[in-house]
Design an enzyme around this catalytic site. Structure first.
Site: not given
Ligand code: NOJ
Length: 763
Positions: A287
């Site tokens: 993430d």
């Molecule tokens: C953080 C989030 O937790 C995740 O769900 C998302 O896909 C990513 N950012 C990318 O934007």
């Protein structure tokens, strides 16, 4: 352009230009040969570049980073990027990758297409309340068609985190609290996005957030997670595994700790469970900034964290720049091996190959398709019909709903006249000026048949700062007038109406990432408005906009009709009007328990028994029993609950036998009758309880459901064929077993109103 790429690819394989072009997809041996040959020509720096997933600066979804993406792509320092919108922009970046970088390796182009692209479907929690797997699959298909036309080839969806805590804002992005339902939905989404991955309109899915992110303590986003292995396997893992079993190409690690080690660097989680036990052969991405955050967790600085993450089986680094920045040194120091790096590079190249990007890196990208395939009348009709299936009718005293299209309707509330707030969190690709407001939806539905009056009535919150925090991204809707003025106007409008519809609740950005709430009740100013509207003595229908289960205990006692409308996507206004005015019968059922109070959280239907359970036939407080002095144990509205405009009768619950052989099956059947005078859909639910096992088992677990349509007066038998597989669980040794003995099977319209029968699983 296509020719150039073919030449590059053939050169990578050491083939002459006259040889055949690389097929789109192809068998594994061909892919392996192609990738081996390509990797043979890559420098270490180029390999580390493939592991790097920097953000674009187009749509920002984390701490802003200036990645100067174009230049980095040209230098071969980027394996992919995400959240760029627009076919032209994406095409140009891909052009730089394939024409201007040394090896011409195409980019993965990701986006958070979570519940639609420009045609926005209801938030995932709402979608799950449809219990309609075909509609959910179609929603993902529409999203993939639109996103791919605009050049996106990878979506960071489905989010399949189970959660039992509605304070956590990200419950809006998941499918509620049940692992069985969540698994069916995970599969449907993967099918919708990826299909067979052939064809230009398929995109890679990314299952997230692996793992257990939904169990953040106290419902506070990014917080600690700690749970037993038994709970992980039995209650939280199933939807991730289901998505993997369905063929999801990629998995995203979560921000949280698992057993004290951040998920991204947790070798047991990624290498043993995901890759070893579940056979996942695809690519694992972190993430946003997760590797960098390992240092903040106190488990190692960027260099150590990067090495540990790679060793654990993580392949691609989203936004930490740890892989590209430190792995070279770690390699020199012997902390990682070339095999570790190559393994990750190969998995990323395989994902690109499977997508067909080496054959045609632009296959997903077409400026003209972007005009014809996005936000089409067909897609919008699908989104509207689906949204109408997601609303949950919680109360309908005196059958106030549906409203007749006649007389004067007063639409009042802070959510009645806002367009940008309708689609819901994570509509990053949507044009937020485009959706109709609810007011417009009602006007269109009523036409000249009835008069519609409108007043805002109150702001979302009396306190402007709280309101600003809850309506980020320019979705602020604050009215400069005082709360008194707003209320006065609302009461004037109400006085002229036959019926009042109150559009209330939270803003769309009050749920989603980084949007935890400690108090889940209706904000004071809205409650005051509601009380004043009720005091007029006119019939009041409350439409509750929310990205989570909220606490509506006061409302359930005082408001005659309540419907939860979540955030229903770009077509929500029409869909709400369809249901409120009776063109469509409500059929949604809750997939996450609605608590009676915040103090009950975590609350979920499939809990274990205690040694001293409360006797629920007596609502009073019971000394030395598991209950509260000041609060019931029961939720306000249970999992699976939802009303219709008709009544369904459940009768004749029966089993075809009462002993299940270890390789046989038993069929449980219930007869469902539509007793009303309108055609409607019902979601019939079956639950199982294992009465005695080697470890304590939940008091009930959803194991089967069917969404059926019944004409007035029509009956249908709905059956659940139970096999020993439906009785399996992970025992103390984490073996997946069905233990012989007594079981209950239950059937009914929700997780509480159930008929119960007993059967035995033979030795
Ligand atoms: C953080 C989030 O937790 C995740 O769900 C998302 O896909 C990513 N950012 C990318 O934007």
């Amino acid at each position: 352009m296509k020719k150039t790429i073919a030449i590059i690819c053939m050169a990578a394989m050491g083939m002459s230009v006259s040889a055949a072009v690389i097929p789109n997809g192809g068998d594994d041996a061909k892919m392996d040969a192609f990738i081996s040959s390509l990797m043979g020509r890559m420098t270490l720096e180029e390999k580390l570049g493939q592991l790097n997933l920097p953000p674009s600066d187009d749509i920002v979804t984390g701490n802003a980073i200036d990645s100067n993406i174009g230049a980095a792509v040209k230098r071969g320092e980027v394996g992919g990027t995400f959240n760029i919108k627009g076919a032209e922009k994406i095409r140009e970046l891909q052009r730089v990758a394939v024409e201007e970088s040394r090896l011409g390796i195409p980019l993965l182009l990701g986006m958070d297409v979570i519940h639609g692209y420009e045609t926005v479907f209801p938030i995932p929690l709402a979608l799950s309340c449809s219990w309609d797997m075909d509609a959910i699959e179609r929603s993902a298909r529409v999203a993939a068609t639109e996103a791919s036309a605009a050049g996106v080839n990878w979506t960071f969806s489905p989010m399949v985190d189970i959660s039992r805590d509605p304070r956590w804002g990200r419950v809006s992005e998941g499918s509620g609290e049940d692992p069985y339902l969540g698994s069916q939905i995970a599969r449907a989404m993967v099918r919708g996005y990826q299909g067979d991955l052939k064809g230009n309109d398929k995109i890679l899915a990314c299952v997230k957030h692996f793992a257990l992110y939904g169990a953040s303590e106290a419902g506070r986003d990014y917080n600690t997670v700690d749970m037993s292995r038994g709970r992980m396997y039995n209650e939280y893992f199933a939807p991730y595994k289901a998505a993997v079993d369905e063929g999801a190409a990629t998995v995203m690690t979560s921000f949280n700790l698992v057993d004290g080690i951040p998920a991204t660097a947790n070798r047991w989680l990624i290498d043993d469970v995901l890759r070893g036990q579940w056979n996942f052969g695809g690519m694992v991405v972190t993430d946003y900034g997760s590797i960098g955050e390992i240092a903040v967790h106190g488990v190692g600085a960027l260099k150590e964290a990067s090495a540990a993450s790679l060793k654990a089986g993580t392949d691609m680094d989203m936004c930490s720049f740890g892989f590209i920045g430190t792995l070279k040194q770690s390699l020199a120091e012997g902390k990682v091996t070339m095999e570790d790096i190559d393994r990750a590079v190969r998995r990323i190249l395989e994902a690109k190959y499977r997508l067909g990007l080496f054959d045609n890196p632009y296959k997903y990208n077409d400026v003209s398709l972007e005009k014809t395939h996005v936000y089409t009348p067909e897609h919008r009709a699908e989104a509207r019909a689906t949204a109408a299936k997601t609303f949950v009718l919680l109360k309908n005293e005196g059958n106030i709903l549906p409203l007749a299209k006649k007389g004067t309707v007063a639409l009042i509330g802070p959510l009645a006249n806002t367009a940008s707030n309708m689609p819901g969190t994570w509509s990053v690709a949507a044009d937020l000026t485009r959706p109709k407001t609810l007011r417009q939806g009602f006007e269109d539905a009523l036409g000249t048949k009835a008069q519609l009056l409108y007043a805002k009535g109150s702001n979302l919150y009396a306190d402007p700062e709280t309101e600003a925090a809850c309506t980020v991204f320019g979705r602020g809707m604050r009215d400069p007038r005082s709360e008194e003025e707003l209320l006065r106007e609302a009461l004037d409008v109400a006085a002229r109406a036959d019926v009042i519809v109150a559009a209330m609740g939270e803003a769309s950005e009050s749920s989603g990432e980084s949007s935890s709430r400690a108090s889940l009740t209706l904000p004071d100013t809205q409650r005051r408005l509601l009380e004043a509207l009720l005091a007029t003595g006119k019939p009041v229908v409350m439409l509750n906009f929310s990205g989570r289960p909220t606490v509506m205990t006061w409302e359930s006692r005082n408001v005659p009709a309540i419907m939860n409308v979540w955030f229903g996507g770009s077509e929500a206004a029409d869909a709400i009007a369809d249901v409120v005015f009776g063109d469509v019968c409500p059929s949604g059922k809750l997939t996450q328990t609605m608590p009676y109070s915040e103090g009950q959280i975590p609350i979920y239907y499939n809990h274990l028994n205690t040694g001293r359970p409360k006797d629920e036939s007596n609502p009073a407080y019971q000394k030395y029993r598991s209950n509260y002095l000041d609060n019931p144990n029961k939720p306000l509205y249970p999992f699976g609950y939802g009303l219709s405009y008709t009544d369904f009768d459940y009768s004749g619950f029966r089993l075809d036998k009462d002993v299940l052989d270890s390789n046989g099956s038993i069929t449980a059947t219930v007869t469902v009758t539509n007793k009303g005078d309108r055609a409607a859909d019902e979601i019939v639910q079956f639950y199982i309880r294992d009465m005695v096992a080697s470890v304590s088992r939940p008091v009930k677990e959803l194991k089967h459901f069917e969404r059926i349509s019944l004409q007035p007066g029509q009956s249908r038998d709905v059956s659940f064929t139970i096999t020993p597989d439906d009785l399996k669980f992970y025992d103390y040794e984490l073996k997946y077993v069905a233990e012989p003995g007594e079981f209950q099977v239950m059937a009914g319209p929700d997780s509480e109103r159930l008929s119960i029968l007993t059967f035995t699983l033979a030795q």
